[in-house]
Design a protein around this motif. Structure first.
Motif, short mmCIF file in Angstrom:
data_model
loop_
_atom_site.label_atom_id
_atom_site.label_comp_id
_atom_site.label_asym_id
_atom_site.label_seq_id
_atom_site.Cartn_x
_atom_site.Cartn_y
_atom_site.Cartn_z
N SER A 1 0.83 -1.20 0.00
CA SER A 1 0.00 0.00 0.00
C SER A 1 0.87 1.26 0.00
O SER A 1 1.80 1.39 0.80
N ASP B 1 -3.95 -9.95 6.83
CA ASP B 1 -2.92 -10.06 7.87
C ASP B 1 -2.71 -11.51 8.32
O ASP B 1 -1.63 -11.86 8.79
N ALA C 1 2.50 -3.22 4.19
CA ALA C 1 1.07 -3.47 4.38
C ALA C 1 0.43 -3.82 3.04
O ALA C 1 0.63 -3.11 2.05
N ALA D 1 -8.76 4.85 7.14
CA ALA D 1 -7.82 4.14 8.02
C ALA D 1 -6.39 4.39 7.58
O ALA D 1 -5.49 4.53 8.42
N LYS D 2 -6.17 4.47 6.26
CA LYS D 2 -4.84 4.76 5.75
C LYS D 2 -4.38 6.15 6.21
O LYS D 2 -3.24 6.35 6.60
N ARG E 1 -5.38 7.69 8.89
CA ARG E 1 -5.13 7.64 10.34
C ARG E 1 -3.77 7.05 10.67
O ARG E 1 -3.18 7.37 11.70
N ARG E 2 -3.29 6.16 9.79
CA ARG E 2 -1.98 5.53 10.04
C ARG E 2 -0.81 6.45 9.73
O ARG E 2 0.32 6.17 10.13
N MET E 3 -1.06 7.53 9.02
CA MET E 3 0.02 8.41 8.63
C MET E 3 0.59 9.12 9.85
O MET E 3 -0.15 9.44 10.79
N PRO E 4 1.90 9.37 9.87
CA PRO E 4 2.49 10.06 11.02
C PRO E 4 1.95 11.48 11.15
O PRO E 4 1.53 12.10 10.16
#
Length: 680
Positions: A52, A93, A103, A403-404, A406-409
């Motif tokens: 991803s 996963d 991912a 969700a992607k 939200r995962r970003m720094p």
């Protein structure tokens, strides 16, 4: 195993290096092979697929997701149906081999379920042109016969993987498929065969469009582009206003594009109709938003009228986007992320694109150029018909995309801000530029010595995809009004505007009163007093037009408040700068622009001023060896510490970061403690 990975990476790099094949970070490639299970030691069949968020052209091994094929294929037996297909992403996963690498992307099912050793999924403009044509299915048959099969539009996911696997099984003669509204997929028994088939599909589509397409699919020319110098001047005048509008929700960095494709599109009669249809490929509109904002005035309209109309259109765009969200949002949809446009089209001038940073803004513009190419191809042989608005919403506000995000720094403190630093080729200026960039800012390094500024810019941008996404160098003599205007214009065209200004350019000649010539006096006042005034004035114009506040910082000196020997012209010029801080803080506060200063002293190491002869003169005045001048300065301070350029840069960051939001008109001493220079 190693040769499978090497072949996959090599193929990915070749495909990703050519923008005709796919867009930046778009598409994915995969390969299947065997490797020992680390527990049993027995060979297991694995899938290596681009993970991803990666980019094919720069893909590395750690950017591959690695999954066990037996487990991935077994997911088909527990698939709950298209209404719950998003649950399958979490199920990937449970299929990872070892730590699994990157991912897995939403397209993983497509690669794993298709019975072929190698699979490519790409977003070529020519392929998407067929995929978005009104009669795309018939065109696919006409162009490829039964060698390439049409797959109707379906949102990327597990069901699309099942669809393509079924198409391949039912059409053993096929080498790939055209995905309606989306792109292409090809497969092969070897990496070489898969790549050759991908290129065959792309080149065949290109050749068909070239041979059968109408020459003017965008209609007649209504207004020719402005001459280059004129359109760049107009772009620089409009960009700060547009950037401010596009930052109503979240501060954005801008990018300007005036390539022939963009200018031609905007010159022709059909561009308003086509732009309103929006883009189609998911990778495109996720970055360009559902549709652009288009200025509906001729290129030669008065500038003030263009600004007024852009403000009107922006208000309408926000209302339309909000209505679009409300039409399609469900109770569990993610909240609206912002109603500002990502793409603004100005006939005769070009395209302004916006993003959280320069790379994001630039890539958004590149994607819209892809969209223009797609529209040209589709209109030349049929009619452009992108996927329905409701489907666009389903992807734009997809929980998986959310969700992607939200995962970003978390963004760095100065992310989205554009800094202009004068005298940035060495010493305090270079250290300040490095620090601001490290904290997330885009930096324009302005210096009379362009080579020195370019060297520092290259160092700052060494880890970026493109140096110019982080730092650009411009030559400027700050004593020249024309030169300063040009440097600020270059900053605007590079990043969309200016938010943070550091007046650092300076020099010094150590002379007693009787030895100071008129030329000595004029030179130092021209560079520091006049130069700071010119830079502040031109940047303030931009800051006010943007309407987002900002910071101006003067690198003054301890000598602005301390009367040292043999230092008349320098000290007087620095005192002038120090009072400019107070005057501008009082004047610009109503615009949210903060003006502060830093008073360094004894910055010997790394200093361009000291290296140019000032150090030798000051050493002679104080009766010490030049190489021990820094130590001498340190010993006369309260803290007994030598001041370095990085310490001054830290003070600039302290003034412009997130904490001192209510501070203006302040001078911060960075001198290790010189009591005679204490501010009163």
């Amino acid at each position: 195993m190693d040769h499978v990975i090497d072949e996959l990476l090599d193929r990915s790099h070749r495909l990703g290096a050519d923008p005709r094949n796919t867009n930046y970070a778009g598409g994915n490639t995969s390969a299947k092979g065997h490797a020992p299970d680390p527990v049993t030691g027995r060979d297991v069949e694995l899938l290596w697929v681009k993970g991803s968020g990666g980019d094919l052209g720069t893909l590395k091994e750690d950017g591959l997701a690695v999954l066990r094929l037996d487990r991935l294929r077994a997911l088909a037996g527990v698939y709950p149906g298209v209404e719950r297909e998003d649950e399958m992403v979490a199920a990937f996963d449970y299929c990872l081999h070892g730590r699994g690498g990157a991912a897995p992307s939403i397209d993983t099912a497509m690669h794993g379920l298709v019975e072929a050793a190698h699979v490519d999924h790409l977003h070529p403009d020519a392929g998407i042109a067929l995929a978005t044509a009104r009669d795309g299915e018939e065109l696919t048959r006409r162009v490829f016969g039964d060698r390439v099969v049409w797959v109707p539009w379906r949102r990327p996911g597990f069901q699309l993987g099942l669809d393509i696997a079924a198409v391949k099984e039912a059409n053993p003669q096929a080498i790939g498929c055209v995905l309606g509204g989306h792109g292409i997929t090809a497969w092969g028994a070897t990496s070489q065969e898969c790549e050759a088939r991908s290129l065959e599909i792309i080149r065949t589509a290109e050749e068909y469009l070239a041979a059968h397409g109408r020459p003017d699919p965008f209609g007649p020319v209504l207004s020719a582009p402005l001459p280059e110098a004129v359109r760049h001047e107009r772009a620089a005048a409009l960009l700060p206003v547009v950037r401010g509008l596009a930052s109503s929700d979240v501060r954005q960095v801008g990018h300007y594009t005036d390539t022939p494709e963009v200018l031609d599109f905007l010159s022709r009669a059909e561009h308003p109709r086509l732009a309103a249809l929006g883009t189609s490929c998911p990778d495109h509109f996720l970055r360009t938003k559902v549709a652009p904002l288009v200025l509906d005035l001729p290129p030669d309209a008065p500038l003030d009228r263009a600004v007024e109309r852009l403000r009107e259109l922006h208000a309408a765009y926000r209302a339309d986007y909000t209505a679009y969200y409300e039409r399609h949002a469900a109770p569990d949809s993610p909240p609206m992320r912002g109603a500002d446009p990502a793409i603004v089209l100005v006939p005769g001038v070009g395209m302004f694109s916006f993003g959280k940073d320069k790379q994001t803004a630039r890539v958004a513009g590149e994607f819209y150029v892809n969209a223009i190419n797609v529209m040209r191809g589709a209109e030349s042989v049929s009619a452009y018909e992108p996927i329905p608005e409701s489907e666009k919403f389903r992807i734009e506000y997809w929980e998986l995309e959310e969700a992607k995000l939200r995962r970003m720094p978390r963004p760095k403190p100065l992310a989205g801000r554009v800094a202009l630093v004068t005298g940035a080729g060495s010493g305090i200026g270079a250290a300040t530029a490095r620090r601001l960039a490290a904290e997330g800012a885009c930096v324009v390094l302005a210096d009379r010595d362009l080579a020195a500024a370019e060297k520092v810019a290259a160092e700052i941008g060494a880890g970026a995809y493109r140096t110019s996404d982080v730092a650009v160098a411009v030559r400027v003599d700050v004593t020249s009004e024309e030169g300063v205007v040009g440097a600020v214009r270059a900053a605007v065209l590079a990043f969309g505007g200016v938010d943070l200004v550091v007046n650092n350019a300076g020099l010094s000649l150590s002379r007693s009163l009787l030895e100071t010539t008129l030329d000595d006096w004029d030179l130092q006042h021209d560079v520091m007093a006049r130069g700071s005034f010119l830079v502040s004035r031109e940047c303030a114009r931009v800051l006010v037009e943007q309407g987002m506040g900002g910071d101006i910082v003067y690198i003054s000196s301890k000598n602005a408040v301390f009367a040292g020997p043999n230092n008349l012209a320098y000290g007087a010029a620095k005192a002038d700068q120090a009072h400019q801080v107070r005057l501008l803080a009082a004047e610009l506060g109503e615009h949210g622009i903060r003006v502060n200063g830093v008073n360094p002293d004894g910055v010997v190491r790394g200093s361009g001023i000291f290296a140019s002869g000032w150090g030798a003169n000051r050493a002679a005045v104080y009766g010490v060896e030049e190489e021990r001048l820094g130590e001498f300065y340190a010993q006369r301070t309260l803290l007994k510490r030598e001041v370095l350029p990085d310490h001054v840069a830290a003070a600039v960051y302290a003034l412009t970061g997130a904490d001192l939001t209510h501070t203006t008109g302040l001078h911060i001493p960075v001198d290790a403690g010189v009591p005679a220079a204490f501010l009163r």
